[in-house]
Design a protein around this motif. Structure first.
Motif, mmCIF file in Angstrom:
data_model
loop_
_atom_site.group_PDB
_atom_site.id
_atom_site.type_symbol
_atom_site.label_atom_id
_atom_site.label_comp_id
_atom_site.label_asym_id
_atom_site.label_seq_id
_atom_site.Cartn_x
_atom_site.Cartn_y
_atom_site.Cartn_z
ATOM 1 N N THR A 62 0.831 -1.210 0.000
ATOM 2 C CA THR A 62 0.000 0.000 0.000
ATOM 3 C C THR A 62 0.863 1.256 0.000
ATOM 4 O O THR A 62 0.606 2.208 -0.748
ATOM 5 N N ASP A 63 1.899 1.263 0.839
ATOM 6 C CA ASP A 63 2.797 2.425 0.920
ATOM 7 C C ASP A 63 3.534 2.631 -0.404
ATOM 8 O O ASP A 63 3.694 3.771 -0.868
ATOM 9 N N ARG A 64 3.975 1.532 -1.014
ATOM 10 C CA ARG A 64 4.713 1.625 -2.284
ATOM 11 C C ARG A 64 3.810 2.147 -3.388
ATOM 12 O O ARG A 64 4.225 2.968 -4.215
ATOM 13 N N MET A 65 2.569 1.687 -3.418
ATOM 14 C CA MET A 65 1.633 2.141 -4.439
ATOM 15 C C MET A 65 1.252 3.609 -4.243
ATOM 16 O O MET A 65 0.978 4.319 -5.208
ATOM 17 N N ALA A 66 1.252 4.065 -2.990
ATOM 18 C CA ALA A 66 0.965 5.474 -2.713
ATOM 19 C C ALA A 66 2.062 6.355 -3.300
ATOM 20 O O ALA A 66 1.791 7.434 -3.849
ATOM 21 N N VAL A 67 3.306 5.896 -3.190
ATOM 22 C CA VAL A 67 4.437 6.623 -3.786
ATOM 23 C C VAL A 67 4.309 6.650 -5.304
ATOM 24 O O VAL A 67 4.445 7.704 -5.946
ATOM 25 N N LYS A 68 4.032 5.493 -5.873
ATOM 26 C CA LYS A 68 3.914 5.378 -7.328
ATOM 27 C C LYS A 68 2.784 6.255 -7.862
ATOM 28 O O LYS A 68 2.939 6.955 -8.867
ATOM 29 N N LYS A 69 1.648 6.238 -7.164
ATOM 30 C CA LYS A 69 0.501 7.040 -7.589
ATOM 31 C C LYS A 69 0.802 8.527 -7.512
ATOM 32 O O LYS A 69 0.385 9.306 -8.390
ATOM 33 N N ALA A 70 1.539 8.933 -6.491
ATOM 34 C CA ALA A 70 1.889 10.344 -6.344
ATOM 35 C C ALA A 70 2.709 10.825 -7.538
ATOM 36 O O ALA A 70 2.472 11.912 -8.083
ATOM 37 N N VAL A 71 3.657 10.010 -7.979
ATOM 38 C CA VAL A 71 4.468 10.374 -9.143
ATOM 39 C C VAL A 71 3.607 10.407 -10.394
ATOM 40 O O VAL A 71 3.704 11.329 -11.211
ATOM 41 N N GLN A 72 2.746 9.413 -10.551
ATOM 42 C CA GLN A 72 1.891 9.340 -11.723
ATOM 43 C C GLN A 72 0.944 10.536 -11.816
ATOM 44 O O GLN A 72 0.564 10.942 -12.914
ATOM 45 N N CYS A 73 0.595 11.095 -10.654
ATOM 46 C CA CYS A 73 -0.300 12.259 -10.626
ATOM 47 C C CYS A 73 0.460 13.583 -10.676
ATOM 48 O O CYS A 73 -0.156 14.655 -10.685
ATOM 49 N N GLY A 74 1.794 13.504 -10.701
ATOM 50 C CA GLY A 74 2.604 14.722 -10.764
ATOM 51 C C GLY A 74 2.894 15.347 -9.422
ATOM 52 O O GLY A 74 3.446 16.456 -9.354
ATOM 53 N N ILE A 83 8.684 8.492 0.099
ATOM 54 C CA ILE A 83 9.856 7.609 -0.048
ATOM 55 C C ILE A 83 10.751 7.721 1.181
ATOM 56 O O ILE A 83 11.215 6.712 1.717
ATOM 57 N N ASN A 84 10.980 8.942 1.627
ATOM 58 C CA ASN A 84 11.841 9.141 2.805
ATOM 59 C C ASN A 84 11.212 8.571 4.068
ATOM 60 O O ASN A 84 11.922 8.121 4.975
ATOM 61 N N ASP A 85 9.882 8.584 4.138
ATOM 62 C CA ASP A 85 9.196 7.968 5.270
ATOM 63 C C ASP A 85 9.390 6.453 5.254
ATOM 64 O O ASP A 85 9.531 5.818 6.308
ATOM 65 N N LEU A 86 9.394 5.881 4.048
ATOM 66 C CA LEU A 86 9.590 4.439 3.914
ATOM 67 C C LEU A 86 11.022 4.041 4.259
ATOM 68 O O LEU A 86 11.266 3.136 5.039
ATOM 69 N N ASN A 87 11.959 4.760 3.632
ATOM 70 C CA ASN A 87 13.370 4.435 3.813
ATOM 71 C C ASN A 87 14.229 5.563 3.229
ATOM 72 O O ASN A 87 14.391 5.654 2.007
ATOM 73 N N PRO A 88 14.791 6.421 4.066
ATOM 74 C CA PRO A 88 15.591 7.559 3.587
ATOM 75 C C PRO A 88 16.793 7.140 2.734
ATOM 76 O O PRO A 88 17.260 7.917 1.892
ATOM 77 N N SER A 180 14.786 -2.025 -2.209
ATOM 78 C CA SER A 180 15.081 -1.695 -0.815
ATOM 79 C C SER A 180 14.375 -2.642 0.152
ATOM 80 O O SER A 180 14.802 -2.809 1.295
ATOM 81 N N GLN A 181 13.288 -3.266 -0.326
ATOM 82 C CA GLN A 181 12.534 -4.211 0.495
ATOM 83 C C GLN A 181 12.959 -5.655 0.229
ATOM 84 O O GLN A 181 12.259 -6.589 0.610
ATOM 85 N N SER A 182 14.097 -5.812 -0.450
ATOM 86 C CA SER A 182 14.650 -7.137 -0.777
ATOM 87 C C SER A 182 13.687 -7.960 -1.619
ATOM 88 O O SER A 182 13.562 -9.178 -1.457
ATOM 89 N N HIS A 183 13.004 -7.281 -2.516
ATOM 90 C CA HIS A 183 12.066 -7.936 -3.421
ATOM 91 C C HIS A 183 12.524 -7.703 -4.855
ATOM 92 O O HIS A 183 13.105 -6.667 -5.167
ATOM 93 N N GLU A 184 12.265 -8.684 -5.720
ATOM 94 C CA GLU A 184 12.633 -8.489 -7.126
ATOM 95 C C GLU A 184 11.916 -7.269 -7.684
ATOM 96 O O GLU A 184 10.731 -7.056 -7.413
ATOM 97 N N LYS A 185 12.628 -6.473 -8.482
ATOM 98 C CA LYS A 185 12.011 -5.252 -9.010
ATOM 99 C C LYS A 185 11.089 -5.530 -10.183
ATOM 100 O O LYS A 185 10.260 -4.691 -10.533
ATOM 101 N N ASP A 186 11.226 -6.699 -10.788
ATOM 102 C CA ASP A 186 10.362 -7.075 -11.909
ATOM 103 C C ASP A 186 9.669 -8.392 -11.592
ATOM 104 O O ASP A 186 10.296 -9.315 -11.060
#
Length: 225
Positions: A62-74, A83-88, A180-186
């Motif tokens: 949910t937190d990652r998608m919130a970051v992604k959506k923010a960028v997509q909305c400008g 992003i800094n709240d998640l991991n500086p 950063s979450q030790s997950h595959e990026k793709d």
């Protein structure tokens, strides 16, 4: 001229496929990997309950998608804050990504007609980074050139204002957070489908066999001659 390809009947082909043993657990992990990586929170939770797949931390998705959506909305400032709240360390250790976000922020200022603010932001935030990195400087110059054209549809770098530019930046951010979450990026699933298409193309050269032409339904279709 008769075909030199080997003909494999549907019965024989299905028999071969049935001899390939794939564990349901592995299939479930593959599906879950796709849902988590792409950020389908509700689908991931529902699939977890139905399949009994290992527990996942839905909050991180949910937190990652919130970051992604923010960028997509400008809303780049909001995205950077999230992003800094998640991991500086994500931005501290990735100057390329931080520059991309700042560049996107400059693009949004230009899009909204805030010329003076855009120039000030470019001078104070991006120019110093351009002095340290030639590729950053080139990207800054490309972005600033948007201000030269009243009609950006005729601008050589007008694509920077396309929504696709936001999506590109959002994709890079998503990948960085996943890493950063030790997950595959793709996700693994698209790569496996590409491998399937490649394997079928190779086999097409040597044999006529029931193959999958439509990946959306995965039905075997008899060969045509």
């Amino acid at each position: 001229m008769a075909s030199s390809k080997k003909l494999i009947s549907r019965e024989e082909w299905e028999k071969r496929l049935n001899n390939v043993k794939i564990r349901k657990e592995d299939m479930n992990k593959l599906v879950m990997n796709f849902l988590v990586t792409e950020g389908y929170v509700e689908a991931a939770e529902k699939f977890r309950m139905e399949s009994g797949t290992h527990h996942i931390d839905l909050a991180t998705i949910t937190d990652r998608m919130a970051v992604k959506k923010a960028v997509q909305c400008g809303n780049v400032e909001d995205a950077i804050e999230k992003i800094n709240d998640l991991n500086p360390e994500i931005l501290d250790t990735n100057p390329q990504l931080f520059f991309q976000l700042q560049q996107q922020r400059l693009i949004e200022l230009i899009r909204n007609g805030k010329v003076e603010e855009a120039l000030e932001f470019a001078q104070e935030e991006l120019a110093p980074r351009g002095e340290e990195n030639q590729s950053f400087l080139e990207e800054l110059e490309r972005t600033i050139s948007l201000l030269v054209f009243e009609d950006t549809s005729n601008c050589p770098v007008g694509e920077l204002l396309d929504i696709s530019q936001r999506l590109k930046t959002a994709t890079e951010v998503n990948a960085a957070v996943l890493t950063s979450q030790s997950h595959e990026k793709d996700p693994k699933l698209p790569s496996l489908l590409k491998m399937l298409i490649w394997a079928q193309n190779q086999l097409d050269k040597k044999a006529a066999y029931p193959c999958i032409n439509d990946l959306s339904n995965a039905r075997l279709e008899d060969p045509t001659f």
